[in-house]
Design an enzyme around this catalytic site. Structure first.
Site, PDB file in Angstrom:
ATOM      1  N   ARG A  35      55.826  14.238  40.068  1.00  0.00           N
ATOM      2  CA  ARG A  35      56.251  13.607  38.519  1.00  0.00           C
ATOM      3  C   ARG A  35      54.937  13.343  37.962  1.00  0.00           C
ATOM      4  O   ARG A  35      54.922  12.252  37.450  1.00  0.00           O
ATOM      5  CB  ARG A  35      57.040  12.418  39.061  1.00  0.00           C
ATOM      6  CG  ARG A  35      58.266  12.749  39.929  1.00  0.00           C
ATOM      7  CD  ARG A  35      59.046  11.434  40.117  1.00  0.00           C
ATOM      8  NE  ARG A  35      60.294  11.892  40.882  1.00  0.00           N
ATOM      9  CZ  ARG A  35      61.077  10.796  41.205  1.00  0.00           C
ATOM     10  NH1 ARG A  35      60.909   9.606  41.142  1.00  0.00           N
ATOM     11  NH2 ARG A  35      62.054  10.959  41.974  1.00  0.00           N
ATOM     12  N   CYS A  36      54.055  14.146  37.821  1.00  0.00           N
ATOM     13  CA  CYS A  36      52.658  13.940  37.004  1.00  0.00           C
ATOM     14  C   CYS A  36      52.866  14.713  35.691  1.00  0.00           C
ATOM     15  O   CYS A  36      53.305  15.971  35.926  1.00  0.00           O
ATOM     16  CB  CYS A  36      51.627  14.287  37.918  1.00  0.00           C
ATOM     17  SG  CYS A  36      49.865  14.187  37.310  1.00  0.00           S
ATOM     18  N   GLY A  37      51.814  14.393  34.958  1.00  0.00           N
ATOM     19  CA  GLY A  37      51.752  15.365  33.680  1.00  0.00           C
ATOM     20  C   GLY A  37      51.151  16.693  34.109  1.00  0.00           C
ATOM     21  O   GLY A  37      51.168  17.517  33.190  1.00  0.00           O
ATOM     22  N   PHE A  38      50.316  16.741  35.367  1.00  0.00           N
ATOM     23  CA  PHE A  38      49.694  18.003  35.634  1.00  0.00           C
ATOM     24  C   PHE A  38      50.468  18.814  36.610  1.00  0.00           C
ATOM     25  O   PHE A  38      49.982  19.741  36.898  1.00  0.00           O
ATOM     26  CB  PHE A  38      48.189  17.496  36.238  1.00  0.00           C
ATOM     27  CG  PHE A  38      47.363  16.806  35.344  1.00  0.00           C
ATOM     28  CD1 PHE A  38      46.855  17.506  34.182  1.00  0.00           C
ATOM     29  CD2 PHE A  38      46.806  15.439  35.757  1.00  0.00           C
ATOM     30  CE1 PHE A  38      46.189  16.849  33.259  1.00  0.00           C
ATOM     31  CE2 PHE A  38      45.734  14.859  34.863  1.00  0.00           C
ATOM     32  CZ  PHE A  38      45.552  15.665  33.689  1.00  0.00           C
ATOM     33  N   THR A  39      51.812  18.061  37.129  1.00  0.00           N
ATOM     34  CA  THR A  39      52.637  18.779  37.850  1.00  0.00           C
ATOM     35  C   THR A  39      52.925  20.486  37.514  1.00  0.00           C
ATOM     36  O   THR A  39      52.843  21.308  38.342  1.00  0.00           O
ATOM     37  CB  THR A  39      53.999  18.238  38.048  1.00  0.00           C
ATOM     38  OG1 THR A  39      53.645  16.912  38.585  1.00  0.00           O
ATOM     39  CG2 THR A  39      54.871  18.853  38.966  1.00  0.00           C
TER      40      THR A  39
END
Length: 160
Positions: A35-39
């Site tokens: 659930r990360c912007g970098f996922t």
């Protein structure tokens, strides 16, 4: 001398894994989160795995929930998300901590061997990447903002 091959982890299914299994391979070790912007980098990591695994690259993902609670799921939920959403087939390990008193020994060692910006020994965020040579020694650490395709020249060089 210690190398990455001296460490053990658990696969996402709970099976113990000696990193000696990856002897004579180039490793790209990444702390991941769903659930990360970098996922979306999971797709790029999978592309690297598909492109270079026949030449000896192994991408190894270590899910971690230490940054903003961005990996709250169980191992099964993480596995399902990564494979369904991003087609991940590269090895995923069980969820670990990468900083602090309970950090996995591998990450304590990697951070000491390949410090970050300004000599920092801690992991700053999800998707920090470590490129490890066939000899088991870290070659380079990459910031979370470094996209997987930006690592190709270094991977090519490490693969020989």
């Amino acid at each position: 001398m210690t190398t990455v091959h001296n460490f053990e982890a658990h696969a996402i299914d709970g099976r113990p894994v000696s990193l000696m299994e990856y002897h004579d391979r180039v490793l790209l070790i990444v702390n991941t989160a769903s659930r990360c912007g970098f996922t979306p980098q999971l797709a790029g990591l999978e592309a690297l795995w598909q492109r270079y695994r026949a030449r000896g690259l192994v991408v190894v993902g270590f899910p971690c929930n230490q940054f903003g609670g961005q990996e709250p799921g169980s191992e099964q939920q993480i596995q399902d998300f990564c494979s369904t959403r991003y087609g991940v087939t590269f090895p995923l390990m069980s969820k670990i901590e990468v900083n602090g008193a309970h950090a996995h020994p591998l990450y304590k060692w990697l951070c000491a061997q390949a410090p970050g910006l300004l000599g920092s020994k801690s992991i700053k965020w999800n998707f920090t990447k470590f490129l490890v040579g066939r000899d088991g020694r870290p070659i380079r650490r990459y910031a979370p903002t470094e996209s997987p395709d930006g690592l190709e020249a270094d991977i090519e060089k490490a693969l020989g």
